[in-house]
Write an enzyme that holds these catalytic residues in place. Structure first.
Site, PDB file in Angstrom:
ATOM      1  N   HIS A  40       0.833  -1.189   0.000  1.00 23.24           N
ATOM      2  CA  HIS A  40       0.000   0.000   0.000  1.00 23.24           C
ATOM      3  C   HIS A  40       0.873   1.246   0.000  1.00 23.24           C
ATOM      4  O   HIS A  40       0.975   1.952   0.985  1.00 23.24           O
ATOM      5  CB  HIS A  40      -0.933  -0.009   1.221  1.00 23.24           C
ATOM      6  CG  HIS A  40      -2.042  -0.978   1.087  1.00 23.24           C
ATOM      7  ND1 HIS A  40      -2.684  -1.560   2.157  1.00 23.24           N
ATOM      8  CD2 HIS A  40      -2.645  -1.476  -0.017  1.00 23.24           C
ATOM      9  CE1 HIS A  40      -3.627  -2.363   1.716  1.00 23.24           C
ATOM     10  NE2 HIS A  40      -3.625  -2.340   0.409  1.00 23.24           N
ATOM     11  N   CYS A  94       4.046 -12.605   3.180  1.00 22.99           N
ATOM     12  CA  CYS A  94       4.998 -12.469   4.293  1.00 22.99           C
ATOM     13  C   CYS A  94       4.950 -13.724   5.166  1.00 22.99           C
ATOM     14  O   CYS A  94       3.878 -14.288   5.402  1.00 22.99           O
ATOM     15  CB  CYS A  94       4.609 -11.239   5.126  1.00 22.99           C
ATOM     16  SG  CYS A  94       5.635 -11.078   6.596  1.00 22.99           S
ATOM     17  N   HIS A 122      -9.894  -5.637   4.444  1.00 21.64           N
ATOM     18  CA  HIS A 122      -8.443  -5.553   4.237  1.00 21.64           C
ATOM     19  C   HIS A 122      -7.967  -6.865   3.598  1.00 21.64           C
ATOM     20  O   HIS A 122      -8.394  -7.946   4.008  1.00 21.64           O
ATOM     21  CB  HIS A 122      -7.725  -5.332   5.576  1.00 21.64           C
ATOM     22  CG  HIS A 122      -6.261  -5.050   5.415  1.00 21.64           C
ATOM     23  ND1 HIS A 122      -5.343  -6.056   5.184  1.00 21.64           N
ATOM     24  CD2 HIS A 122      -5.556  -3.889   5.404  1.00 21.64           C
ATOM     25  CE1 HIS A 122      -4.134  -5.521   5.055  1.00 21.64           C
ATOM     26  NE2 HIS A 122      -4.241  -4.209   5.180  1.00 21.64           N
ATOM     27  N   GLU A 124      -5.408  -8.734   3.808  1.00 21.75           N
ATOM     28  CA  GLU A 124      -4.885  -9.783   4.691  1.00 21.75           C
ATOM     29  C   GLU A 124      -6.031 -10.523   5.382  1.00 21.75           C
ATOM     30  O   GLU A 124      -5.994 -11.758   5.531  1.00 21.75           O
ATOM     31  CB  GLU A 124      -3.944  -9.168   5.735  1.00 21.75           C
ATOM     32  CG  GLU A 124      -3.289 -10.236   6.594  1.00 21.75           C
ATOM     33  CD  GLU A 124      -2.490  -9.649   7.747  1.00 21.75           C
ATOM     34  OE1 GLU A 124      -1.940  -8.545   7.600  1.00 21.75           O
ATOM     35  OE2 GLU A 124      -2.440 -10.307   8.798  1.00 21.75           O
ATOM     36  N   CYS A 188       1.899  -8.457  14.331  1.00 27.69           N
ATOM     37  CA  CYS A 188       3.262  -8.456  13.795  1.00 27.69           C
ATOM     38  C   CYS A 188       4.213  -7.686  14.719  1.00 27.69           C
ATOM     39  O   CYS A 188       3.989  -6.503  14.997  1.00 27.69           O
ATOM     40  CB  CYS A 188       3.245  -7.816  12.406  1.00 27.69           C
ATOM     41  SG  CYS A 188       4.871  -7.385  11.814  1.00 27.69           S
ATOM     42  N   SER A 216      -2.994   2.215   3.843  1.00 27.92           N
ATOM     43  CA  SER A 216      -2.079   1.349   4.602  1.00 27.92           C
ATOM     44  C   SER A 216      -2.513   1.300   6.062  1.00 27.92           C
ATOM     45  O   SER A 216      -2.486   2.304   6.782  1.00 27.92           O
ATOM     46  CB  SER A 216      -0.648   1.899   4.490  1.00 27.92           C
ATOM     47  OG  SER A 216       0.140   1.420   5.557  1.00 27.92           O
ATOM     48  N   SER A 260       5.439   0.096   4.650  1.00 29.99           N
ATOM     49  CA  SER A 260       5.583   0.010   3.193  1.00 29.99           C
ATOM     50  C   SER A 260       6.047   1.341   2.596  1.00 29.99           C
ATOM     51  O   SER A 260       5.877   1.581   1.398  1.00 29.99           O
ATOM     52  CB  SER A 260       4.254  -0.433   2.571  1.00 29.99           C
ATOM     53  OG  SER A 260       3.190   0.343   3.055  1.00 29.99           O
TER      54      SER A 260
HETATM   55  S1  SF4 Z   1       3.991  -5.506   8.513  1.00 28.93           S
HETATM   56 FE1  SF4 Z   1       4.675  -7.428   9.497  1.00 28.93          FE
HETATM   57  S2  SF4 Z   1       3.245  -8.982   8.717  1.00 28.93           S
HETATM   58 FE2  SF4 Z   1       3.047  -7.209   7.364  1.00 28.93          FE
HETATM   59  S3  SF4 Z   1       4.477  -7.576   5.689  1.00 28.93           S
HETATM   60 FE3  SF4 Z   1       5.590  -6.389   7.233  1.00 28.93          FE
HETATM   61  S4  SF4 Z   1       6.649  -7.927   8.513  1.00 28.93           S
HETATM   62 FE4  SF4 Z   1       5.030  -8.985   7.367  1.00 28.93          FE
END
Ligand code: SF4
Length: 281
Positions: A40, A94, A122, A124, A188, A216, A260
């Protein structure tokens, strides 16, 4: 004026891997598709588009070539569709999201009613839902989880970018309505460290620029955290959005990016803020 960078910044390892795998695929000369934005972040999306990477919303849009699964992951039915259509698949999910998907499936297989803490649409969470069994439930707010009915076996997981305090509060509540409770903490740790860095920054400055895609989840959480501590937080995607009136009278401001947001974008924001404040070198 000083621009204070947060202790944690730049890509998390999951985003870094997803971007690198997409760029490597683009180098092969094949037609490369990202199933949804790979991350994102508008800057990265533009960079990949310049290298010929196409963003598709549905596997059916890819007639040939490669489909890269982004860091957020996908439901198993979509993965099967990629294979059925004979497309080459590069899985950039991931490792922490894969772990959450495994735990979600385990809970459903063991007969727990899966409760997912997250934003329903979302990507995920859409992926996790595919592993959660038919009677799963998604909750995002206290109001929503307080309406959950009593249940025999409840299993709790979380979207990776949810705040740890929300996960803890949800688990504490479900413990009062379920006869049996099994929990996998899938928040995370990288985003938790980033949130700690935002809190630390909020202790040092009155105004914070938070840089990252408007869609995001982890970036929006950083904005929330700063505002919850009474700080002025501006959520921007690029340096061009910084406005001089935000900086008037400030000796120091804070700067943090989502998981990101590339470092180059943060440095551009820093330079523009310094230039606008009249302190550029
Ligand atoms: S925020 Fe955490 S779960 Fe998401 S891609 Fe990055 S490391 Fe992986």
């Amino acid at each position: 004026m000083e621009v204070l960078l947060a202790r944690e910044n730049g890509f998390c390892f999951g985003v870094k891997k997803a971007v690198e795998l997409t760029e490597a695929a683009a180098e092969t000369g094949k037609t490369v598709h990202n199933l949804g934005q790979v991350v994102h972040n508008p800057v990265i999306s533009r960079r990949l588009a310049e290298r010929g990477v196409k963003v598709i919303r549905d596997v059916a849009e890819a007639a040939e070539g490669v489909v890269v699964i982004r860091a957020h992951g996908i439901p198993p039915a979509v993965r099967a569709e990629i294979e059925e259509r004979g497309l080459e698949c590069i899985d950039a999910t991931c490792s922490l999201v894969l772990r959450a998907q495994r735990f979600t499936k385990q809970l459903a297989d063991e007969g727990y009613r899966v409760i997912i803490l997250g934003t329903p649409d979302h990507p995920e969470v859409v992926g996790l839902k595919g592993y959660a069994g038919d009677d799963h439930v998604i909750v995002e707010t206290k109001d929503e989880w307080e309406k959950l009915p009593r249940m025999k076996k409840a299993g709790v997981v979380s979207q990776s970018t949810q705040p740890p305090w929300a996960f803890t509060a949800l688990v504490a509540h479900v413990a009062t309505i379920a006869q049996e409770l099994k929990v996998f903490n899938t928040v995370c740790p990288v985003t938790v460290k980033r949130q700690h860095a935002a809190t630390e920054l909020a202790g040092q400055v009155g105004t914070i620029l938070v840089v990252g895609g408007k869609n995001s989840a982890n970036t929006r959480e950083l904005v929330n955290l700063a505002r919850m501590q009474g700080r002025t937080a501006y959520h921007i995607e690029a340096a061009s959005e910084v406005r001089s009136e935000w900086l008037a009278g400030q000796n120091v401001i804070g700067l943090i990016g989502g998981c990101s947001t590339p470092m180059e974008t943060l440095l551009e924001v820093k330079q523009r803020a310094e230039a606008l404040a009249g302190t550029a070198a």
